[in-house]
Design an enzyme around this catalytic site. Structure first.
Site, PDB file in Angstrom:
ATOM      1  N   LYS A 188      38.762  44.968  23.839  1.00 49.73           N
ATOM      2  CA  LYS A 188      37.793  45.637  25.765  1.00 49.73           C
ATOM      3  C   LYS A 188      37.225  45.739  25.470  1.00 49.73           C
ATOM      4  O   LYS A 188      36.276  47.345  24.644  1.00 49.73           O
ATOM      5  CB  LYS A 188      38.685  46.540  25.631  1.00 49.73           C
ATOM      6  CG  LYS A 188      39.251  47.299  26.273  1.00 49.73           C
ATOM      7  CD  LYS A 188      38.564  47.018  27.896  1.00 49.73           C
ATOM      8  CE  LYS A 188      38.138  48.748  28.771  1.00 49.73           C
ATOM      9  NZ  LYS A 188      36.433  48.720  28.413  1.00 49.73           N
ATOM     10  N   SER A 242      35.211  58.225  21.674  1.00 47.99           N
ATOM     11  CA  SER A 242      34.805  59.398  21.944  1.00 47.99           C
ATOM     12  C   SER A 242      36.257  59.814  21.440  1.00 47.99           C
ATOM     13  O   SER A 242      36.810  58.914  21.172  1.00 47.99           O
ATOM     14  CB  SER A 242      34.358  59.794  23.137  1.00 47.99           C
ATOM     15  OG  SER A 242      35.248  59.285  23.778  1.00 47.99           O
ATOM     16  N   GLU A 264      37.577  55.549  15.041  1.00 44.95           N
ATOM     17  CA  GLU A 264      35.930  55.398  14.498  1.00 44.95           C
ATOM     18  C   GLU A 264      35.620  56.300  15.816  1.00 44.95           C
ATOM     19  O   GLU A 264      35.619  55.823  17.015  1.00 44.95           O
ATOM     20  CB  GLU A 264      35.613  54.254  14.440  1.00 44.95           C
ATOM     21  CG  GLU A 264      36.321  53.183  13.210  1.00 44.95           C
ATOM     22  CD  GLU A 264      35.569  53.834  12.295  1.00 44.95           C
ATOM     23  OE1 GLU A 264      34.406  54.706  11.659  1.00 44.95           O
ATOM     24  OE2 GLU A 264      36.542  53.225  11.305  1.00 44.95           O
ATOM     25  N   CYS A 299      26.699  56.840  16.019  1.00 48.16           N
ATOM     26  CA  CYS A 299      27.424  57.336  16.012  1.00 48.16           C
ATOM     27  C   CYS A 299      26.565  58.086  15.125  1.00 48.16           C
ATOM     28  O   CYS A 299      27.784  59.916  14.524  1.00 48.16           O
ATOM     29  CB  CYS A 299      28.898  57.026  15.690  1.00 48.16           C
ATOM     30  SG  CYS A 299      28.488  55.475  14.069  1.00 48.16           S
ATOM     31  N   GLU A 398      28.920  66.729  20.236  1.00 48.44           N
ATOM     32  CA  GLU A 398      28.124  65.803  20.563  1.00 48.44           C
ATOM     33  C   GLU A 398      27.656  65.883  21.884  1.00 48.44           C
ATOM     34  O   GLU A 398      28.390  65.681  22.280  1.00 48.44           O
ATOM     35  CB  GLU A 398      28.628  64.828  20.261  1.00 48.44           C
ATOM     36  CG  GLU A 398      28.371  62.914  19.627  1.00 48.44           C
ATOM     37  CD  GLU A 398      29.220  61.980  19.632  1.00 48.44           C
ATOM     38  OE1 GLU A 398      29.925  61.926  20.888  1.00 48.44           O
ATOM     39  OE2 GLU A 398      29.101  61.340  18.792  1.00 48.44           O
TER      40      GLU A 398
HETATM   41  P1  NAD Z   1      34.392  56.455  25.310  1.00 49.20           P
HETATM   42  O1  NAD Z   1      35.419  57.001  24.473  1.00 49.20           O
HETATM   43  O2  NAD Z   1      33.924  56.990  26.170  1.00 49.20           O
HETATM   44  O3  NAD Z   1      34.397  54.515  25.321  1.00 49.20           O
HETATM   45  C1  NAD Z   1      34.737  53.198  23.824  1.00 49.20           C
HETATM   46  C2  NAD Z   1      35.625  52.658  24.837  1.00 49.20           C
HETATM   47  O4  NAD Z   1      36.831  52.950  25.407  1.00 49.20           O
HETATM   48  C3  NAD Z   1      35.350  52.178  26.373  1.00 49.20           C
HETATM   49  O5  NAD Z   1      35.723  50.141  25.870  1.00 49.20           O
HETATM   50  C4  NAD Z   1      36.226  52.191  27.220  1.00 49.20           C
HETATM   51  O6  NAD Z   1      36.191  51.770  28.160  1.00 49.20           O
HETATM   52  C5  NAD Z   1      37.330  52.564  26.539  1.00 49.20           C
HETATM   53  N1  NAD Z   1      38.691  53.825  26.593  1.00 49.20           N
HETATM   54  C6  NAD Z   1      38.099  54.193  27.711  1.00 49.20           C
HETATM   55  N2  NAD Z   1      38.871  55.477  28.212  1.00 49.20           N
HETATM   56  C7  NAD Z   1      39.280  54.976  28.069  1.00 49.20           C
HETATM   57  C8  NAD Z   1      41.358  55.265  28.364  1.00 49.20           C
HETATM   58  N3  NAD Z   1      41.418  56.119  28.931  1.00 49.20           N
HETATM   59  N4  NAD Z   1      42.428  54.062  27.651  1.00 49.20           N
HETATM   60  C9  NAD Z   1      41.651  53.153  26.835  1.00 49.20           C
HETATM   61  N5  NAD Z   1      40.122  53.166  26.229  1.00 49.20           N
HETATM   62  C10 NAD Z   1      39.375  53.952  27.417  1.00 49.20           C
HETATM   63  O7  NAD Z   1      33.343  56.292  24.602  1.00 49.20           O
HETATM   64  P2  NAD Z   1      31.431  55.519  24.497  1.00 49.20           P
HETATM   65  O8  NAD Z   1      30.217  56.594  25.560  1.00 49.20           O
HETATM   66  O9  NAD Z   1      31.205  54.184  24.951  1.00 49.20           O
HETATM   67  O10 NAD Z   1      30.684  55.362  23.359  1.00 49.20           O
HETATM   68  C11 NAD Z   1      30.353  56.973  22.652  1.00 49.20           C
HETATM   69  C12 NAD Z   1      31.381  57.675  21.391  1.00 49.20           C
HETATM   70  O11 NAD Z   1      31.556  56.630  20.608  1.00 49.20           O
HETATM   71  C13 NAD Z   1      30.285  58.641  20.597  1.00 49.20           C
HETATM   72  O12 NAD Z   1      31.620  59.581  20.964  1.00 49.20           O
HETATM   73  C14 NAD Z   1      30.129  58.341  20.001  1.00 49.20           C
HETATM   74  O13 NAD Z   1      29.867  58.812  18.462  1.00 49.20           O
HETATM   75  C15 NAD Z   1      31.234  56.979  19.125  1.00 49.20           C
HETATM   76  N6  NAD Z   1      30.874  56.033  18.114  1.00 49.20           N
HETATM   77  C16 NAD Z   1      31.535  55.649  16.979  1.00 49.20           C
HETATM   78  C17 NAD Z   1      30.848  55.069  16.393  1.00 49.20           C
HETATM   79  C18 NAD Z   1      31.699  55.655  14.669  1.00 49.20           C
HETATM   80  O14 NAD Z   1      31.952  54.518  14.038  1.00 49.20           O
HETATM   81  N7  NAD Z   1      32.645  56.025  14.022  1.00 49.20           N
HETATM   82  C19 NAD Z   1      30.363  54.417  16.164  1.00 49.20           C
HETATM   83  C20 NAD Z   1      29.308  53.961  17.602  1.00 49.20           C
HETATM   84  C21 NAD Z   1      30.133  55.250  18.331  1.00 49.20           C
END
Ligand code: NAD
Length: 494
Positions: A188, A242, A264, A299, A398
């Site tokens: 996804k 997130s 992650e 991240c 963050e």
């Molecule tokens: P997000 O959580 O908004 O979205 C991530 C994914 O989750 C997307 O595909 C989104 O469609 C999906 N999603 C959203 N709501 C959902 C739900 N209710 N159920 C299931 N899936 C859902 O995060 P983002 O804004 O895309 O990414 C940024 C975040 O990712 C930041 O917090 C960043 O630090 C983190 N990040 C972490 C790492 C790591 O390795 N630790 C790497 C890259 C990014």
């Protein structure tokens, strides 16, 4: 990098995208589509299918059928390896096309995207392809009338949810080990960065991955992501994104089949500078690069600068100078150092954090604004805020944008205390010429990754994972394989 080739690719229209289910491209079951806006100019780039719960269920059913008939897991390791190696080759052969498409979708500067997206994805797939026929089971040291065999089995159907900052790289971190170990996958991608990853999935089929082994469904997290999370037929959920979404995924697992959930998540990584750093100018450049590349949407971004009080003013000035040398602009220009923010929503959120920081006593040394608005795109000046206290919002939350908060410290203990005073624990860095101090910082700062006299640049051979609310488990390296296998014991009476 050839600017002419990049420009030719960016001039191409992008055809609408659909789901990949059972080896076929299919539209949403209700015909729904989503406009994909390019952060470069805010214009519609193309559309993707806006998935429904039924679409996700169909993709999961396809993955389950592929797993049960062992069309992939049942192949000899050498055959699986050949397919994955070919896939890595195809990603490399199409690297520029994939990178430009990804940049048009998510705004990362092309120099970084080319290396971090197709470059890293191909390397990751190849790494796990090469590993898959070198992983053995075990014979346990039981009493001599018993044979205790421990086998490593694929888990079944893996659901992988990917964010928008590095879709191909992070996608490959999940797909590489999951597929290498014989699982089926449903992917996804993020609403705001799916295109290059979807194309990468097509290349897997071209490389010979059997239909149904890898399925991908685009759409909103709260619809298709939730449906994946609540499925009774997904065995493992692997997620990067997130903390808020991570928390929901754990709830979904608890409400459904108690699937394993690996997260992650975000970070608020401290970059700690001591006055005895070997070269403060080099450190200043690393601090600027460590937070501002990809507009801070990394991240492990070093978003908190902790600097020894005795050098605070000079060092902040050096970071500001290094920042002024990083030009913000069109991410498809090969000379751009900082591209676009992924979406307007994210840009507004970033600006809100700067306002809050100022209202809490922080002082903006440079940046703080939206820029290049006439392009229609989403650009933000790299921003440095001083006077950020350990309990300030900018320390605790963050941003995931180009905003660096600066906090002074007076002793090693205080540096550690401030570094550890958030709920996160993803990455960190320390600059010092004192070897003992460096080791103490590595030991005492509570993170998954710690850098000494450098920042970033880790490769696929080392794990990346957080502690605290930065997540559990790790991506990359052989350790990641543990997420995608079950240990089965065979207890045999001799
Ligand atoms: P997000 O959580 O908004 O979205 C991530 C994914 O989750 C997307 O595909 C989104 O469609 C999906 N999603 C959203 N709501 C959902 C739900 N209710 N159920 C299931 N899936 C859902 O995060 P983002 O804004 O895309 O990414 C940024 C975040 O990712 C930041 O917090 C960043 O630090 C983190 N990040 C972490 C790492 C790591 O390795 N630790 C790497 C890259 C990014």
């Amino acid at each position: 990098m050839d600017q002419q080739k990049i420009d030719a690719l960016r001039a191409q229209a992008v055809a609408p995208f659909s789901h990949l289910i059972d080896g076929k491209h299919v539209p949403a079951s209700d015909g729904g589509t989503m406009d994909i806006l390019s952060p470069i100019d805010g214009r519609v780039l193309t559309t993707t299918a806006k998935g429904t719960a039924a679409d996700m269920e169909a993709a999961i059913a396809s993955a389950r059928a592929a797993f049960e008939d062992r069309r992939w897991a049942g192949q000899p390791p050498a055959a699986r390896k050949k397919v994955l190696m070919k896939w890595a080759d195809l990603i490399e052969e199409n690297a520029l096309e994939l990178a430009v498409l990804g940049v048009r979708d998510n705004g990362t500067e092309i120099a970084m995207a080319l290396k971090a997206e197709p470059g890293s994805a191909a390397g990751t797939i190849r790494y796990y392809a090469e590993a898959l026929d070198k992983i053995y089971g075990e014979i346990a040291p039981t009493s001599s009338d018993i044979l205790g065999m421990i086998q490593k089995e694929p888990v079944g159907v893996v659901g992988a949810i990917i964010p928008w900052n590095f879709p191909m790289m992070i996608g490959a971190w999940k797909l590489g080990p999951a597929l290498a170990m014989g699982n089926s996958v449903v992917l996804k991608p993020s609403e705001t960065a799916s295109l290059s990853l979807m194309r990468m999935c097509d290349l897997a089929l071209e490389a010979g991955l059997p239909p149904g082994v890898l399925n991908a469904v685009t759409g909103e997290g709260k619809i298709v992501g939730e449906s994946m999370g609540l499925s009774m037929d997904v065995d493992v959920l692997v997620f990067t994104g997130s903390g808020g979404t991570g928390r929901r995924l754990m709830e979904y697992a608890a409400r459904s089949n108690m699937k394993r959930v690996y997260l992650e998540l975000g970070g608020k990584s401290p970059h700690i500078i001591f006055a005895d750093a070997p070269d403060l100018d080099v450190a200043a450049k690393a601090v600027a690069g460590g937070i501002f590349r990809n507009s801070g949407q990394v991240c492990v971004a070093g978003s908190r600068l902790l600097v020894e009080a005795s050098i605070h003013d000079d060092f902040v000035a050096a970071v500001a100078k290094a920042t002024s040398g990083m030009n913000v602009g069109d991410p498809l220009n090969v000379d751009t150092a900082i591209g676009a923010v992924n979406s307007e929503v994210q840009l507004m959120q970033n600006l809100g954090f700067v306002e809050t920081a100022q209202s809490e006593g922080g002082e903006v040394v440079t940046g703080g604004d939206r820029i290049l608005q006439d392009t229609g795109g989403y650009y933000m000046a790299p921003t440095i805020v001083t006077g950020v206290t350990p309990d300030a919002t900018l320390t605790q939350k963050e941003v995931f944008g180009p905003v660096l908060g600066v906090t002074p410290f007076n002793s090693d203990d205080e540096a550690v205390q401030i570094a550890n005073a958030t709920v996160y624990g993803l990455a960190g860095g320390v600059w010092t010429a004192n070897l003992s101090r460096a080791h103490r910082m590595v030991r005492d700062v509570r993170t998954g990754v710690m850098h000494v006299n450098t920042y970033g640049g880790a490769d696929g051979t080392v794990p990346l994972g957080g502690v605290g609310q930065s997540g559990n488990g790790s991506d990359k390296s052989l350790h990641a394989i543990e997420k995608y296998i079950n240990l089965k014991t065979a207890w045999i009476k001799l």
